[in-house]
Design a protein around this motif. Structure first.
Motif, PDB file in Angstrom:
ATOM      1  N   GLN A  83      18.243   6.608  59.783  1.00 40.44           N
ATOM      2  CA  GLN A  83      18.127   7.947  60.350  1.00 40.44           C
ATOM      3  C   GLN A  83      16.941   7.992  61.309  1.00 40.44           C
ATOM      4  O   GLN A  83      15.864   7.477  61.006  1.00 40.44           O
ATOM      5  CB  GLN A  83      17.940   8.978  59.243  1.00 40.44           C
ATOM      6  CG  GLN A  83      19.131   9.100  58.309  1.00 40.44           C
ATOM      7  CD  GLN A  83      18.878  10.039  57.148  1.00 40.44           C
ATOM      8  OE1 GLN A  83      17.780  10.544  56.969  1.00 40.44           O
ATOM      9  NE2 GLN A  83      19.907  10.262  56.339  1.00 40.44           N
ATOM     10  N   SER A  84      17.163   8.588  62.484  1.00 39.11           N
ATOM     11  CA  SER A  84      16.104   8.624  63.493  1.00 39.11           C
ATOM     12  C   SER A  84      15.501  10.009  63.666  1.00 39.11           C
ATOM     13  O   SER A  84      14.486  10.168  64.326  1.00 39.11           O
ATOM     14  CB  SER A  84      16.659   8.151  64.844  1.00 39.11           C
ATOM     15  OG  SER A  84      17.684   9.019  65.297  1.00 39.11           O
ATOM     16  N   ARG A 130      20.977  10.623  66.824  1.00 36.16           N
ATOM     17  CA  ARG A 130      21.906   9.720  66.149  1.00 36.16           C
ATOM     18  C   ARG A 130      21.142   8.594  65.440  1.00 36.16           C
ATOM     19  O   ARG A 130      20.000   8.274  65.781  1.00 36.16           O
ATOM     20  CB  ARG A 130      22.885   9.133  67.161  1.00 36.16           C
ATOM     21  CG  ARG A 130      23.709  10.201  67.882  1.00 36.16           C
ATOM     22  CD  ARG A 130      24.911   9.610  68.606  1.00 36.16           C
ATOM     23  NE  ARG A 130      24.563   8.576  69.578  1.00 36.16           N
ATOM     24  CZ  ARG A 130      25.447   7.837  70.227  1.00 36.16           C
ATOM     25  NH1 ARG A 130      26.742   7.995  69.986  1.00 36.16           N
ATOM     26  NH2 ARG A 130      25.062   6.939  71.108  1.00 36.16           N
ATOM     27  N   ASP A 131      21.812   7.989  64.449  1.00 34.87           N
ATOM     28  CA  ASP A 131      21.194   6.917  63.670  1.00 34.87           C
ATOM     29  C   ASP A 131      21.023   5.650  64.506  1.00 34.87           C
ATOM     30  O   ASP A 131      21.819   5.358  65.400  1.00 34.87           O
ATOM     31  CB  ASP A 131      22.060   6.583  62.450  1.00 34.87           C
ATOM     32  CG  ASP A 131      22.141   7.729  61.455  1.00 34.87           C
ATOM     33  OD1 ASP A 131      21.285   8.626  61.529  1.00 34.87           O
ATOM     34  OD2 ASP A 131      23.065   7.709  60.621  1.00 34.87           O
ATOM     35  N   GLU A 143      19.540   4.844  68.362  1.00 38.82           N
ATOM     36  CA  GLU A 143      20.371   6.050  68.369  1.00 38.82           C
ATOM     37  C   GLU A 143      21.828   5.706  68.708  1.00 38.82           C
ATOM     38  O   GLU A 143      22.461   6.321  69.559  1.00 38.82           O
ATOM     39  CB  GLU A 143      19.803   7.080  69.348  1.00 38.82           C
ATOM     40  CG  GLU A 143      18.401   7.539  68.955  1.00 38.82           C
ATOM     41  CD  GLU A 143      17.829   8.570  69.912  1.00 38.82           C
ATOM     42  OE1 GLU A 143      18.604   9.227  70.627  1.00 38.82           O
ATOM     43  OE2 GLU A 143      16.588   8.711  69.942  1.00 38.82           O
ATOM     44  N   GLN A 154      13.861   3.594  54.783  1.00 41.36           N
ATOM     45  CA  GLN A 154      13.617   4.884  55.434  1.00 41.36           C
ATOM     46  C   GLN A 154      12.174   5.317  55.156  1.00 41.36           C
ATOM     47  O   GLN A 154      11.297   4.485  55.011  1.00 41.36           O
ATOM     48  CB  GLN A 154      14.612   5.922  54.927  1.00 41.36           C
ATOM     49  CG  GLN A 154      16.047   5.658  55.346  1.00 41.36           C
ATOM     50  CD  GLN A 154      16.336   5.984  56.817  1.00 41.36           C
ATOM     51  OE1 GLN A 154      17.416   5.708  57.337  1.00 41.36           O
ATOM     52  NE2 GLN A 154      15.370   6.570  57.508  1.00 41.36           N
ATOM     53  N   THR A 176      21.610   0.932  58.872  1.00 36.64           N
ATOM     54  CA  THR A 176      21.759   2.217  59.568  1.00 36.64           C
ATOM     55  C   THR A 176      20.581   3.076  59.167  1.00 36.64           C
ATOM     56  O   THR A 176      20.367   3.317  57.973  1.00 36.64           O
ATOM     57  CB  THR A 176      23.079   2.902  59.187  1.00 36.64           C
ATOM     58  OG1 THR A 176      24.174   2.058  59.545  1.00 36.64           O
ATOM     59  CG2 THR A 176      23.213   4.234  59.904  1.00 36.64           C
TER      60      THR A 176
END
Length: 501
Positions: free
Chosen positions: A442-443, A448-449, A474, A350, A440
């Motif tokens: 985070q966007s 949505r991820d 997403e 991230q 996965t």
């Protein structure tokens, strides 16, 4: 002669001198540019007088030329439509060429120096001179599977990418970007209609002309843990070493805790590195990354290909330029010192870590191939117009060695455990050993991820046969599992269709 006439005479002589100099400049230095300009109508007519060569994969032509009764004799057509658009590109009349149509233009057009003997022969025999043919590494079955599975994914995602390569050679087996586009309208001889079609695609907010497999850089989430695990294995950690874990962990410089995706994931105070990879333990990798330090993580990522601007695979990129580099980010506080919170977040893929799907596939391929990362390529062979003369055969080249054979072996074991016992089960298929890592990411606060999967397939002898990365932008809940399922289908198609690689 009076003074005013003399002055007029001098001016006229200077003007004639400038005109003469300009004429020589055009004839000596600018002639080729004007002769070959896309805006030179005679050049266009001459170019379309010759049948352009095919672009093929697995014995099927996906870019061909058909004869017309118009001013331009041959029309470029793309029977594969949108499935192959980001690989082939397109050959328009007044717009810029892209993709393979651009990078292999001279050979396809028949104007390459390599084809001079063919042109001379045709001139003597009176035969029509045609362009050469470009044969690609793509597996038709894998390409079709990647396109169909992405378009019909179970999460309803509209944007994403998939790329598969042969880890042993770097040969690209599939390359798909979603959404795609139909290149046929862009190659229309009606230049007004072609420009309108292009402008519509260019204005689309989903950017269908962008080759997301090569140019989209997004946070990779837990797929980046393979890079962190590689750094750990090279710094005294083994697969069975216990590392700190727990339900949550707060870095010393942050009040925001890092948690796992579910309460059942590594709630223990310690887990082995093998289990941390298998379960995708955020708290374990956050603490492991801080323990290793930013310099070791950034250097290991660089060895895998991050921060590298030298991966110039023109045949892969829609505009013929370098592939977008993946980045790790600074991992620093405003004062320049390492920020443990930034480092912890980066260690789980991230913060400022950004990766292309191609980079993800190269990481998986290097792990599968005993630590050797091969340079990716698309053009397998160049055949003359008569298809009997061979002008080029691809020569696979090693790109870099990010990890040793032993570290690669340990990483393979952990990635196989992910597919057999962890989050990547849906990538499995019969007859092959499949390894991988889900991610996965985070966007944004209101989106949505992203769902990621990187992985590989080994045959019964342990030989790597395919490596893949799938990105679903997403995708939301279950996005990485769906990416894993699609990746498994692509690799399965690639190994079944191995004769077309």
């Amino acid at each position: 002669m009076n003074a005013p006439l003399r002055r007029v005479g001098v001016v006229v002589m200077v003007l004639f001198g400038l005109l003469f100099a300009n004429l020589n400049w055009i004839q000596a230095y600018k002639a080729d540019e004007y002769r070959n300009s896309d805006y030179n109508g005679r050049v266009q007519v001459a170019e379309y007088e010759r049948r352009r060569g095919n672009i093929e994969a697995g014995g099927t032509a996906f870019a061909t030329s058909k004869e017309t009764d118009g001013k331009l004799k041959y029309q470029r057509t793309y029977p594969g439509g949108a499935k192959y658009a980001h690989v082939l590109g397109y050959k328009p009349v007044n717009l810029a060429d892209t993709g393979i149509e651009r990078t292999e233009n001279d050979f396809l057009a028949g104007t390459s120096d390599a084809l001079i003997a063919s042109r001379i022969k045709d001139m003597l025999t009176g035969d029509e001179t045609g362009g050469g043919n470009v044969l690609l590494t793509l597996s038709k079955r894998a390409q079709d599977t990647a396109y169909d599975q992405l378009r019909n994914n179970r999460n309803g995602v509209k944007k994403g990418a998939a790329i598969a390569i042969d880890p042993r050679t770097g040969a690209v087996q599939a390359l798909v970007s979603m959404p795609s586009f139909d290149p046929n309208p862009l190659a229309s001889h009606d230049t007004g209609a072609a420009s309108a079609a292009y402008n519509k695609l260019e204005a689309d907010p989903d950017r269908p002309l962008t080759n997301r497999a090569l140019a989209e850089t997004l946070p990779p989430g837990s797929t980046f843990k393979i890079v962190v695990a590689a750094a750990a294995l090279e710094n005294g950690v083994t697969k069975e070493t216990q590392i700190p874990a727990g339900a949550s962990w707060t870095p010393p410089t942050s009040g925001t805790p890092i948690r796992n995706a579910a309460a059942s994931i590594c709630p223990e105070s310690q887990v082995t590195l093998m289990d941390a990879v298998t379960e995708s333990c955020n708290t374990g990798f956050a603490q492991l990354g801080v323990r290793l330090g930013a310099d070791k993580l950034k250097e290991k990522a660089r060895q895998f290909g991050f921060e590298q601007d030298d991966l110039t695979v023109g045949q892969l990129n829609a505009d013929g330029s370098s592939v977008a580099p993946s980045r790790t980010g600074a991992m620093q506080a405003p004062g320049g010192e390492t920020d443990p919170a930034a480092l912890a977040q980066s260690s789980i893929g991230q913060r400022d870590v950004k990766m292309t799907p191609l980079q993800g596939a190269l990481i998986a391929a290097a792990v599968a191939n005993d630590g050797k990362q091969m340079r990716p390529y698309l053009v397998k062979q160049l055949l003359g117009p008569d298809r009997t003369s061979n002008y080029y055969n691809a020569d696979p080249r090693e790109l870099r060695r990010p990890v040793s054979s032993q570290v690669a072996s340990d990483l393979r074991d952990m990635m196989v455990s992910v597919v057999e016992n962890g989050t990547g089960r849906s990538a499995n298929f019969d007859g092959y050993t499949v390894g991988g890592k889900t991610g996965t990411a985070q966007s944004g606060p209101d989106t949505r991820d992203h769902g990621w999967f990187i992985g590989f397939a080994l045959d019964r002898n342990g030989t790597p046969v395919s490596a893949v990365c799938v990105l679903l932008e997403e995708a939301g809940s279950g996005g990485s599992a769906e990416a894993a399922r699609i990746a498994g289908r692509i690799m399965q198609a690639a190994v079944v269709d191995s004769g077309s690689r």
